[in-house]
Enzyme design. Sequence first.
Site, short mmCIF file in Angstrom:
data_model
loop_
_atom_site.label_atom_id
_atom_site.label_comp_id
_atom_site.label_asym_id
_atom_site.label_seq_id
_atom_site.Cartn_x
_atom_site.Cartn_y
_atom_site.Cartn_z
N HIS A 37 -18.36 32.88 -44.75
CA HIS A 37 -18.76 32.90 -46.17
C HIS A 37 -17.54 32.73 -47.07
O HIS A 37 -17.57 32.01 -48.07
CB HIS A 37 -19.42 34.25 -46.50
N HIS A 93 -18.06 36.24 -39.21
CA HIS A 93 -19.22 35.88 -40.03
C HIS A 93 -18.83 35.89 -41.52
O HIS A 93 -19.05 34.91 -42.23
CB HIS A 93 -20.35 36.88 -39.76
N GLU A 94 -18.25 36.98 -41.95
CA GLU A 94 -17.89 37.08 -43.37
C GLU A 94 -16.78 36.10 -43.73
O GLU A 94 -16.74 35.57 -44.84
CB GLU A 94 -17.48 38.52 -43.73
N GLU A 146 -25.31 30.81 -45.61
CA GLU A 146 -25.49 31.44 -44.31
C GLU A 146 -25.16 30.45 -43.19
O GLU A 146 -24.72 30.85 -42.11
CB GLU A 146 -26.92 31.96 -44.19
#
Length: 517
Positions: free
Chosen positions: A281, A277-278, A307
Site C-alpha cells: 500500500h 502487505h502494508e 488492495e
Amino acid sequence: MSKPSDLAGGTKPRPSAAIIADLKHRLAEIYDLNAASSVLTWDEATYMPAGGAAARGRQVAILRRLAHERLTDPALGRLLDRLEQSAGNLSADDANLLRVTRRDFEKAIRVPAEYVARANAHASASYNAWCRARPANDFAAIVPFLEKTLELSREYASFFAPFDHIAAPMIDDADEGVTTATIRLIFTELRHALVPMVRAISEQPSAADAWLDRPFDEEAQLGFGLKIAAQMGYDLERGRLDKTRHPFCTKFASGDVRITTRVRENDIRDALFSTLHEAGHAMYEQGVNAAYEGTPLGSGVSSGVHESQSRLWENVVARSRPFWEHYYPTLQQLFADQLGAVPLDMFYRAINKVEPSLIRTDADEVTYNLHIMLRFDLEVGLLEGRLRVVDLPEAWRAGMEADLGIAPPDDRDGCLQDVHWYAGNIGGAFQSYTIGNILSAQFFAAATKAHPEIPTEIANGQFGTLHSWLTDNLYGPGRALKPDEIVARSTGSPMTMAPYLAYLRKKYGELYQLPAS
Ligand code: ZN
C-alpha cells in the site's frame, strides 16, 4: 505524466488559471486537515496512552468536520461550475483535477451534515457495543445496533437515488465504476472455480507447520520485514514502521507514508507478511506523481486497485518460491535455532498452507475469497431485505458450511468477527479485497509479459523492474485515470479472472499435486 502548471510557464495566464489556483489552494487546505487527523489517528493506534482516548476522539472529529465543511462549501461548487464552462481550455491534469474534485464534491454534498453527525454517533456507539459483544459471544446484544446500521445504510444509499442496486452507492465509494452486477458475475465464476479446488486440497495431507510454533525475537522479526520492504522499494526516507494491533498504512504527505505491523512471537509469518502487505500500500502512495500532492489526484485510485498492490507484494511476490530461494538463507541465519534444520521446501509449503478456517484475516490465498463472497452475499441480502439481522448467524453458518465445509461453533468466530458492519455502513467494504486479489495477478502477469526477466530478478532479491513498471502504469497516475482505465491501459484488458485463476491453479496445483483443470 504531469504537464507544467498553467501558472508556472510565465505565459499570459488564461482566465481559468486564477480559478485553478483558487481551487488548488482550497483543496490543499482540505488535504492538510485530513492529513492532520490522520496523524492523530496514527498516534492513537501506536503510541497514545489509553487516557488520551476521549480528547483524541474530539480532536479528530473537529478536524474531520472542518474538512467536510470546506469540501461542501458552495463557493467550491461555484469554482467547479466556472471551470466546467471553460473546460476546453484546461490542461489534461487540470481537467482531471476538475473531474475528480467534482466527483468528491457531489458525493459530499448529497449527504446532509445532520445525517453525517447521526451516522457517526451511531457508528461509535455500535463499535463500542461490538467491542463488548464479540468477546462475550453475544450477538443478541448487537442486534439493535446492527438493525439501526442497516437502516442508516439504506438511508445513505437513498441520497444517491436513482441507483441500479441499493449496494451500488457504497460500492462506488470504494471502487468507482464497479457495479453490483459485475461483482456478482465475477464472484459466481470465482466460487465455481475455488470450491472444488478447496475440496481437492482438503483431501490432501495438510502441510506440517507445527515446527514454526517457536519463539522468534521480536526486534529481529521487525527488522527482517522492514529490510525486505525497503529492498522492494519502500522508501524509508519517506516512511517508517511502528507496531499496532491492526496493521495499516497511512499517508500524511508524499514525503511521509507510514506503515504499522503486529508481531506474534510464536508465528514468524504474521509480522513479516503484514509488513509486506502494508508496504505494498505504501509503495503505491509513495509512487503517486509528486505534482499531485495536496490535491484529490494525489492518492491511490480505488480500494480494489490499492488492495491489488498490497496483495501483489505480499502474496504474488513474497509467498513465491523464487523470492524465498533468495531470502530463505538469510532468514535461516537470523533464526538459526528455529530454522537452521528446516529445508526451503518445507518452509515454502508452510507459508502457503491451504486450510479451510473460520477467520478471514487468517485465511490463505485459496480460501480467502470464499470468506469475502460470503460477506458480500450476506450484506446484499440484508440491504435487499431478503435477510433479517436476527437470521444473520444462521445464514453465516450455512454459507461457511456450503463453501468451506466448516461452520463456526459460535458467533464470536462467525458473524461477529469483522469490525466492518459494526463501525460503518453495511455494504461496500468487502468486495475490494477480492477485486484486489484478482487484479494483483492481472497486473503481475502484464508486468511479466512486458519484462520476462522479472521472476529471475525476484529470485535474486531485485525488484527494480517490477517496481518501475508499477510506478509507470499504476502508481504515478494517482487518481488522474479512473480505475478501469488504469486496468485497461496497463494490462490491455478490463478486469478479468483468467490470470488470477491461472496463478492459483499453477501455484497450488504444484504444491498440492492437483489434477490439471
Ligand atoms: Zn490491505
